[in-house]
Every structure is written in C-alpha cells, then in structure tokens.
Motif scaffolding. Structure first.
Motif, PDB file in Angstrom:
ATOM      1  N   PRO A   1       2.841  15.762  -8.213  1.00  0.00           N
ATOM      2  CA  PRO A   1       2.892  16.795  -7.571  1.00  0.00           C
ATOM      3  C   PRO A   1       2.276  17.253  -6.539  1.00  0.00           C
ATOM      4  O   PRO A   1       2.604  18.439  -5.687  1.00  0.00           O
ATOM      5  N   ILE A   2       1.194  16.371  -5.898  1.00  0.00           N
ATOM      6  CA  ILE A   2       0.266  16.470  -4.975  1.00  0.00           C
ATOM      7  C   ILE A   2       1.026  16.198  -3.593  1.00  0.00           C
ATOM      8  O   ILE A   2       1.359  14.851  -3.689  1.00  0.00           O
ATOM      9  N   ALA A   3       1.231  16.873  -2.919  1.00  0.00           N
ATOM     10  CA  ALA A   3       2.024  16.359  -1.682  1.00  0.00           C
ATOM     11  C   ALA A   3       1.195  15.279  -0.798  1.00  0.00           C
ATOM     12  O   ALA A   3       0.040  15.603  -0.646  1.00  0.00           O
ATOM     13  N   ARG A   4       1.836  14.422  -0.374  1.00  0.00           N
ATOM     14  CA  ARG A   4       1.092  13.376   0.501  1.00  0.00           C
ATOM     15  C   ARG A   4       1.420  13.666   1.955  1.00  0.00           C
ATOM     16  O   ARG A   4       2.250  14.273   2.551  1.00  0.00           O
ATOM     17  N   THR A   5       0.202  13.668   2.877  1.00  0.00           N
ATOM     18  CA  THR A   5       0.208  13.999   4.116  1.00  0.00           C
ATOM     19  C   THR A   5       0.008  12.956   5.340  1.00  0.00           C
ATOM     20  O   THR A   5       0.288  13.232   6.376  1.00  0.00           O
ATOM     21  N   THR A   6      -0.311  11.712   4.783  1.00  0.00           N
ATOM     22  CA  THR A   6      -0.489  10.649   5.934  1.00  0.00           C
ATOM     23  C   THR A   6       0.389   9.435   5.469  1.00  0.00           C
ATOM     24  O   THR A   6       0.819   9.318   4.166  1.00  0.00           O
ATOM     25  N   PRO A   7       1.005   8.682   6.450  1.00  0.00           N
ATOM     26  CA  PRO A   7       1.608   7.384   6.178  1.00  0.00           C
ATOM     27  C   PRO A   7       0.914   6.565   5.273  1.00  0.00           C
ATOM     28  O   PRO A   7       1.566   5.905   4.257  1.00  0.00           O
ATOM     29  N   GLU A   8      -0.583   6.436   5.377  1.00  0.00           N
ATOM     30  CA  GLU A   8      -1.276   5.665   4.114  1.00  0.00           C
ATOM     31  C   GLU A   8      -0.804   6.010   2.881  1.00  0.00           C
ATOM     32  O   GLU A   8      -0.581   5.281   1.936  1.00  0.00           O
ATOM     33  N   GLU A   9      -0.898   7.190   2.603  1.00  0.00           N
ATOM     34  CA  GLU A   9      -0.570   7.823   1.107  1.00  0.00           C
ATOM     35  C   GLU A   9       0.555   7.483   0.858  1.00  0.00           C
ATOM     36  O   GLU A   9       0.894   7.200  -0.312  1.00  0.00           O
ATOM     37  N   ILE A  10       1.935   7.767   1.738  1.00  0.00           N
ATOM     38  CA  ILE A  10       3.059   7.403   1.472  1.00  0.00           C
ATOM     39  C   ILE A  10       3.552   6.131   1.106  1.00  0.00           C
ATOM     40  O   ILE A  10       4.041   5.614   0.022  1.00  0.00           O
ATOM     41  N   ALA A  11       2.884   4.979   1.784  1.00  0.00           N
ATOM     42  CA  ALA A  11       2.890   3.596   1.454  1.00  0.00           C
ATOM     43  C   ALA A  11       2.191   3.406   0.143  1.00  0.00           C
ATOM     44  O   ALA A  11       2.788   2.543  -0.520  1.00  0.00           O
TER      45      ALA A  11
END
Length: 641
Positions: free
Chosen positions: A496-506
């Motif tokens: 539920p914690i939103a990702r804010t960077t491309p690295e976190e999404i990857a």
C-alpha cells in the motif's frame, strides 16, 4: 443469572479501569501510611519553606552570640561566670523585657559564681536545664532559681537530622523559648490560659497551641511525645545578632536592647550547638543554625501566634489527608480515560501535578501543611495505570482488528487500514491514490477435474495447502495478496506504500517475477508430495503486468475491501488466461512488455510476440519467463527467439 450479569458488568472497560486505578490509589495510601513517602515529603516541605516569602528579622529579639573570636579574646572554652554576670549587668542597664541565658550553669565556671547567681535572681531572666530521657544526660538549672525562670532547651530533631518541630512542654516542664515568651507577653497583659475547647491545651492570646500527632502532615514515624508544635521559621535570620565582645565593649546601642528579648548563647563552631534546618540545603557556607537561633525562631513564632500576626502550622486530619491524596489520583485517572491522545494528556497531567503542588505550597504559606509528594505519586499512578490499561486494551483491539482484516486482505493491507483508522472512522473510506504497481494473477489448470474427485473436506484441505504455500512465496517477495478467487490468486507488488522512483518500481517488477519463479518451484515440490499421496500432478498459469492503478477502499462501513483498479489489473488477468493450449512447463509465467522493461535483463525470457487479449482492443507484446530446472532463478539475461 446474577453471576452472568456480574460477569458482564466486570467485563466493561470503564469499570475495569476504575477498579485498577482505585487499587493503585489504595496502594499509594498504604505506602503513605507506612511512612514510605515520608522522606520525600519532608524534602518537599523543606523546599516549600525555602521558597515561601520570608519575614523580616524580628525586631523584638536581640541575639548576643559568643563567637570563636570572643572565646580567644577571653582565653577560655566557655565564658566564665564573671563574664556572664558582667554581660547580664550591662543588658539590665538598658532595661530589656526578658533575658534568656542559653548556657548551662549547674556547676561553677571560673570565678564569679556568686555574682552570676545574683544576676540570675532578676525576674526577667530565664536560664536553661536539660530534661533528656536518659538520666545521665540530664543537666539541672543554676542553683536557687525559681521554676518560672527556668526552661528546658531540648530540641526535637527528625530522623534525617533536621529541626522541623519544637517542644514547648514536656514532663510538666516548660521550654526555654516558652518561658521567655510568657515573660515578654506578661507586660502586654497576655497570659497563658486553658483552651475552652479542650482541657489541658494552652491558649495564648489569639492562638490555641494544639499539639501535633505522630501523623501530622507527612510525619508517620516521628516521636511526638510531650507537647510539640511545628516550627514555623521566620526566615534564615530570625533577629539582630551582635557578638559578646561588642556588648562588653559597650558598642551595642541601648535601643537595640530596651524592651526586647535578649538571648545569650554560643555561636562558636567549637560549641557544636548547631542543627540542620529546612534552609540548610540552600546555604553555601553555614549549613547549620545555632541552638540559640533555633530558640529565637520558636520565640518569634509564639509571639506572632499570640498576636495573630503569623499562624501556627497545622495539618489535616489523617482521614482528610487520605481523601486529599485519593482525589488527585481519581482526577488524573478520569482525565486519562477521557482523553484519547497521549500528548494532550501529558500536558494536562503536568497541569494536574503543578496544581496539586501549587495548592500545597499556597496552603503552607497560610499555615497548613498538606502532603505534596503523595498526591503527585497518586496522580501519576492513577493516570498512568489508566493509560497503561488503555494501551494494553488498544493493543489487544489492534491485534483483533488486524486478525479480522487479515482474513480478507494481506497483513500489509490490514496494517495500512489500521494506521489510517481515524480516516476510516470519519469518512468510512481510505482516500484513493494513483500508484504504479505490478500485478500478478495465478490460476490452476484443470482444477475442476481435481475438485470432482475429492470430498468437500479433502478439497478444502488440499486447496488451503496450495494457497498457503503460494501465499508464503508472495509474502517472501514483499507482495500483497489482495484476494483469493477459488484456486486463483491476485497479488500486488508496490502497495500500500506508493512507489516514487523508477528504481522502486523496477524492484517491485523484479520481486513479482522472482515470486512467480518461486511459486513454480513450490508447485513442483507440492506435485511430488501429492504424487506420494495418490494425487496427480497439476499445472499453473501466471500473468504479470506493471502499470498505473488506483488503490483505496471499496464498499461501505459494513463491508470494506481494499480495491485495486486499472488497465494493468485486467492485462495481468488476461495474460494468465490467454493461449491456454500453450503450456510448455508445469508453471507458465507470462509477462507484459511494461514489466519486461523493468527487469534489466536479469531473467531468461522467451518472446511470444504481439498477442490479442480478451477485452482489449490493442495487442500486447508478451514474454514468457523461463523457470524450468535448467535455468537458475536469477540468471544473466538471455533472449530466447
């Protein structure tokens, strides 16, 4: 029926908190009555004595102090009878109202005893004797003096060595200070009389001198035999002080002596006639007060009480003190129960403690000694136990809520719902937010055939074994199980914690693929175990897609669900169910190009090309993750045409 009603009554949180706080307060009262808090209360009393406004030195008193310098000048360890006789003669010439000689003179000291005894016959002179409980320590008065001109100079000392009480009558004898006060007040027409309220109690002028008991104020272990009163110190300096040498050299003005009470006593360190007082902790050099000055404090107090200028210090009854202590604990407990947040409660609690202390201080300035430490301890314990009980109750409710929420959602989602419970209470919903996450759908191939061959209990056991194993893999890779759909699983990575960077999404996308590979490995293990139990092997399909979705609560207050909505959800679901005839291995893992771009060539992939998915107008570029035994879980990226 009555037992059931009583059980329900005792199970109410408010009643439990009330009983708990009352038991804690009762324990504080027992501690207070046993004297456990007495040392702290006495320290608090001393502090309040030092902090209260002091009186100006009493102009009715003059202290003639014999200093070390005086003794060296006279070349003696104690003034001789001749010196004291000369001192009395000089003082009498200035017409004092009373003279107090704080020197033992039961035995001659040097020359001049007859001259001293003659001076002691004057009716305004009071001498001392000692009435110790031990016969060997008793010291008689100077010979030939009438009883009304002698007084004992015994001083009451608390166990910690501090003088807070003064003894005015004992063994049918009158104290040195009281005899001098009687002599002084007689000229004003103020005579000692018996109190009309109770026989045997002294009434002097406007005050009745009630004796203190062993439980007066904070006392619980004090020896209050005889007739004792609390010593109401005037200030650190009780009156004007001159040296013996100054008096003998005629350097003391007559008006300092005329119509005054003159005390003659030892203030030399060698006399060892010094006592600790409430003022001692604040003194940098002279930590003790001489005995003659302590007597001066008592005299000043008696004179002020008789004239109504300054009250005697009194205290509550024992029962009233208990009520006073309990009230603060109950007030603190009530406040702690009604306030929901720690920080505001802490501020109010500090206010309660400050108020109880301030009232105790104000009371002392008005001549009333009430406990200060016990109410503080009671307030802290009363409020603290309620806060602790509520925290324990809240923790238990938290666990229950988490358990209930976790039955329908993952622990992570349940935790998010709990952390935002105040929003839920106010609006009934968690505010929706847009996030980039990776969705994973899984389903079993041929589940219908398996379910037909198992009894319902066996089917549930078998299905729960499968779902538990796969859920463990999802949680191991930081995924959230959003829901179960029969044998299907919908998991999300990145909530539920939103990702804010491309690295976190990857990282979420890679976690999802690693999770699918582990699910494949766990499926192989399950097939082996099931084969030993006579079950045939099963196959599984997994679809993974990364994209923008909206997450938040769906439903109403009676039934809430943590929802994930977006095209990426539909794409992942369609990837799992597309091309069902193409099952190259027991666990087929298909991912979208939107997920593949975040994998950084860390996985072995087989390109399946553009595939049309049900319900979608545009085709999707699809890849299969190679997860068989010959390919490691995290190999260097290869491309399989």
């Amino acid at each position: 029926m009555m037992r059931h009603s009583l059980s329900r009554l005792l199970d109410k949180p408010l009643l439990k908190a009330s009983l708990l706080s009352l038991s804690i307060i009762a324990s504080i009262l027992v501690m207070e009555q046993k004297g456990i808090l007495e040392p702290l209360e006495l320290r608090a009393y001393d502090l309040m004595v030092r902090l209260r406004p002091g009186q100006e030195p009493d102009d009715r008193l003059l202290i003639v102090g014999v200093t070390e310098t005086d003794l060296r000048r006279l070349n003696v360890a104690t003034p001789s009878d001749r010196t004291l006789a000369e001192t009395l003669a000089i003082l009498q010439a200035a017409k004092p109202r009373a003279i107090g000689l704080d020197f033992y003179r039961d035995l001659p000291q040097g020359l001049g005893q007859s001259a001293l005894l003659q001076q002691l016959q004057a009716k305004n002179v009071v001498a001392i004797h000692r009435i110790s409980n031990l016969a060997d320590e008793q010291i008689p008065p100077p010979p030939g003096m009438p009883p009304e001109q002698i007084g004992f100079n015994d001083i009451s000392i608390d166990r910690d060595g501090v003088v807070r009480r003064t003894l005015i009558f004992a063994q049918e004898e009158t104290s040195f200070a009281m005899q001098l006060a009687f002599t002084y007040l007689e000229k004003d027409g103020v005579m000692a009389e018996e109190s009309p309220e109770e026989a045997g109690i002294l009434k002097l002028g406007k005050s009745t001198f009630w004796p203190i008991g062993s439980t007066a104020g904070a006392y619980r272990t004090a020896d209050t035999r005889g007739h004792q009163i609390l010593l109401n110190y005037r200030n650190l300096v009780v009156g004007r002080r001159v040296t013996l040498s100054q008096l003998l050299d005629r350097q003391v003005p007559a008006d300092w002596i005329r119509d005054k009470i003159v005390l003659i006593g030892n203030v030399a360190i060698s006399s060892k006639d010094f006592f600790y007082t409430p003022y001692s902790p604040s003194q940098k050099n002279e930590h003790q007060m001489s005995g003659v000055e302590v007597h001066g404090q008592t005299i000043s107090q008696i004179l002020d009480a008789a004239s109504g200028k300054r009250p005697l210090i009194r205290s509550f009854s024992n029962g009233t003190e208990r009520l006073w202590i309990a009230i603060w604990g109950l007030v603190s407990a009530i406040v702690a129960w009604r306030m929901r947040r720690i920080f505001p409660w802490a501020i109010v609690q500090v206010g309660i403690l400050a108020t109880s202390s301030s009232l105790g201080f104000i009371a002392l300035t008005q001549g009333l000694w009430v406990p200060v430490v016990a109410p503080i301890v009671s307030a802290i314990a009363g409020g603290g136990c309620v806060i602790a009980y509520r925290a324990q109750m809240l923790q238990r409710q938290n666990r229950m809520a988490m358990t209930l929420l976790g039955q329908n959602t993952s622990p992570k989602v349940a935790q998010t719902l709990w952390e935002n419970r105040h929003d839920l209470i106010q609006s009934g919903h968690l505010t929706g937010q847009q996030v980039v996450a990776t969705m994973l759908f899984s389903d079993l191939r041929g589940f219908s055939g398996i379910s037909e061959n198992l009894t319902p209990p066996d089917l549930m056991r078998w299905l729960n074994e499968y779902l538990s194993t796969m859920t463990a893999a999802i949680h191991h890779h930081q995924g959230v199980v959003n829901k179960f759909m029969g044998d299907g699983i919908f998991a999300v990575f990145g909530v539920p914690i939103a990702r804010t960077t491309p690295e976190e999404i990857a990282a979420d996308a890679q976690d999802a693929v690693n999770c699918a590979i582990e699910m494949a490995q766990r499926l192989e293990t399950l097939n082996q175990e099931w084969g030993e139990r006579g079950f045939g092997p099963i196959q599984m399909r997994v679809g993974i897609c990364t994209g923008t979705v909206v997450v938040g609560t769906l439903g109403n207050r009676d039934h809430l669900e943590y929802g994930v909505i977006g095209d990426a959800v539909n794409t992942a679901s369609r990837l799992e169910s597309c091309e069902k005839q193409r099952q190259p291995d027991p666990c087929r893992i298909l991912i979208s190009e939107s997920t593949q771009q975040y994998l950084a060539e860390k996985f072995a992939l087989e390109a399946w090309g553009m595939i049309g998915l049900a319900g979608k107008q545009q085709q999707v570029n699809v890849y299969r993750v190679v997860a068989n035994q010959d390919v490691p879980v995290n190999p260097v990226a290869i491309s399989i045409p």
